[in-house]
Design a protein around this motif. Sequence first.
Motif, PDB file in Angstrom:
ATOM      1  N   GLU A  49       0.838  -1.199   0.000  1.00 47.27           N
ATOM      2  CA  GLU A  49       0.000   0.000   0.000  1.00 47.27           C
ATOM      3  C   GLU A  49       0.869   1.243   0.000  1.00 47.27           C
ATOM      4  O   GLU A  49       1.958   1.251   0.571  1.00 47.27           O
ATOM      5  N   GLU A  50       0.349   2.289  -0.604  1.00 42.90           N
ATOM      6  CA  GLU A  50       1.073   3.553  -0.602  1.00 42.90           C
ATOM      7  C   GLU A  50       0.395   4.482   0.390  1.00 42.90           C
ATOM      8  O   GLU A  50      -0.766   4.859   0.204  1.00 42.90           O
ATOM      9  N   ASN A  51       1.109   4.818   1.465  1.00 44.08           N
ATOM     10  CA  ASN A  51       0.555   5.699   2.485  1.00 44.08           C
ATOM     11  C   ASN A  51       1.182   7.080   2.340  1.00 44.08           C
ATOM     12  O   ASN A  51       2.398   7.234   2.431  1.00 44.08           O
ATOM     13  N   ASN A  52       0.358   8.073   2.149  1.00 48.61           N
ATOM     14  CA  ASN A  52       0.835   9.449   2.035  1.00 48.61           C
ATOM     15  C   ASN A  52       0.449  10.290   3.237  1.00 48.61           C
ATOM     16  O   ASN A  52       0.654  11.489   3.239  1.00 48.61           O
ATOM     17  N   GLY A  53      -0.075   9.670   4.269  1.00 44.27           N
ATOM     18  CA  GLY A  53      -0.531  10.392   5.456  1.00 44.27           C
ATOM     19  C   GLY A  53       0.618  10.639   6.428  1.00 44.27           C
ATOM     20  O   GLY A  53       1.787  10.374   6.151  1.00 44.27           O
ATOM     21  N   PRO A  54       0.292  11.141   7.603  1.00 43.86           N
ATOM     22  CA  PRO A  54       1.325  11.423   8.610  1.00 43.86           C
ATOM     23  C   PRO A  54       1.951  10.121   9.129  1.00 43.86           C
ATOM     24  O   PRO A  54       1.300   9.086   9.204  1.00 43.86           O
ATOM     25  N   VAL A  55       3.216  10.206   9.473  1.00 47.36           N
ATOM     26  CA  VAL A  55       3.935   9.032   9.955  1.00 47.36           C
ATOM     27  C   VAL A  55       3.578   8.739  11.405  1.00 47.36           C
ATOM     28  O   VAL A  55       3.435   7.595  11.796  1.00 47.36           O
ATOM     29  N   GLU A  56       3.451   9.798  12.232  1.00 45.55           N
ATOM     30  CA  GLU A  56       3.153   9.616  13.647  1.00 45.55           C
ATOM     31  C   GLU A  56       1.671   9.290  13.824  1.00 45.55           C
ATOM     32  O   GLU A  56       0.815   9.944  13.267  1.00 45.55           O
ATOM     33  N   VAL A  57       1.431   8.284  14.622  1.00 50.84           N
ATOM     34  CA  VAL A  57       0.067   7.903  14.930  1.00 50.84           C
ATOM     35  C   VAL A  57      -0.040   7.879  16.445  1.00 50.84           C
ATOM     36  O   VAL A  57       0.793   7.324  17.141  1.00 50.84           O
ATOM     37  N   GLY A  58      -1.071   8.503  16.985  1.00 50.98           N
ATOM     38  CA  GLY A  58      -1.253   8.508  18.424  1.00 50.98           C
ATOM     39  C   GLY A  58      -1.024   9.891  18.993  1.00 50.98           C
ATOM     40  O   GLY A  58      -1.226  10.910  18.339  1.00 50.98           O
ATOM     41  N   ALA A  59      -0.581   9.919  20.248  1.00 53.49           N
ATOM     42  CA  ALA A  59      -0.395  11.182  20.950  1.00 53.49           C
ATOM     43  C   ALA A  59       0.794  11.951  20.364  1.00 53.49           C
ATOM     44  O   ALA A  59       1.764  11.353  19.903  1.00 53.49           O
ATOM     45  N   PRO A  60       0.720  13.268  20.383  1.00 48.89           N
ATOM     46  CA  PRO A  60       1.850  14.056  19.881  1.00 48.89           C
ATOM     47  C   PRO A  60       3.060  13.901  20.799  1.00 48.89           C
ATOM     48  O   PRO A  60       2.928  13.659  22.003  1.00 48.89           O
ATOM     49  N   MET A  61       4.246  14.040  20.232  1.00 50.16           N
ATOM     50  CA  MET A  61       5.487  13.875  20.983  1.00 50.16           C
ATOM     51  C   MET A  61       5.730  15.080  21.884  1.00 50.16           C
ATOM     52  O   MET A  61       5.472  16.209  21.499  1.00 50.16           O
TER      53      MET A  61
END
Length: 74
Positions: free
Chosen positions: A3-15
Amino acid sequence: MAEENNGPVEVGAPMDYTEHEQTYNLFISAAKYGTMFLVALLLGMAAGFFTSSGFLGGLLVFLIIFVAGIVLLR
């Protein structure tokens, strides 16, 4: 297929980058002063065991090197 994912790499709470930097600085300080303590201890033990200065001479060498190390590492 892949699959080609073009979305944000981080998933979940912000760092929390400020917390990461504080933890990193604490780790670096602990490593720096811990290494200096062990070097001063080994030199003090060497002075105490392998010279005629004995325990008090080794303790004096340890304290001098330890205080000098703290002043120089600031």
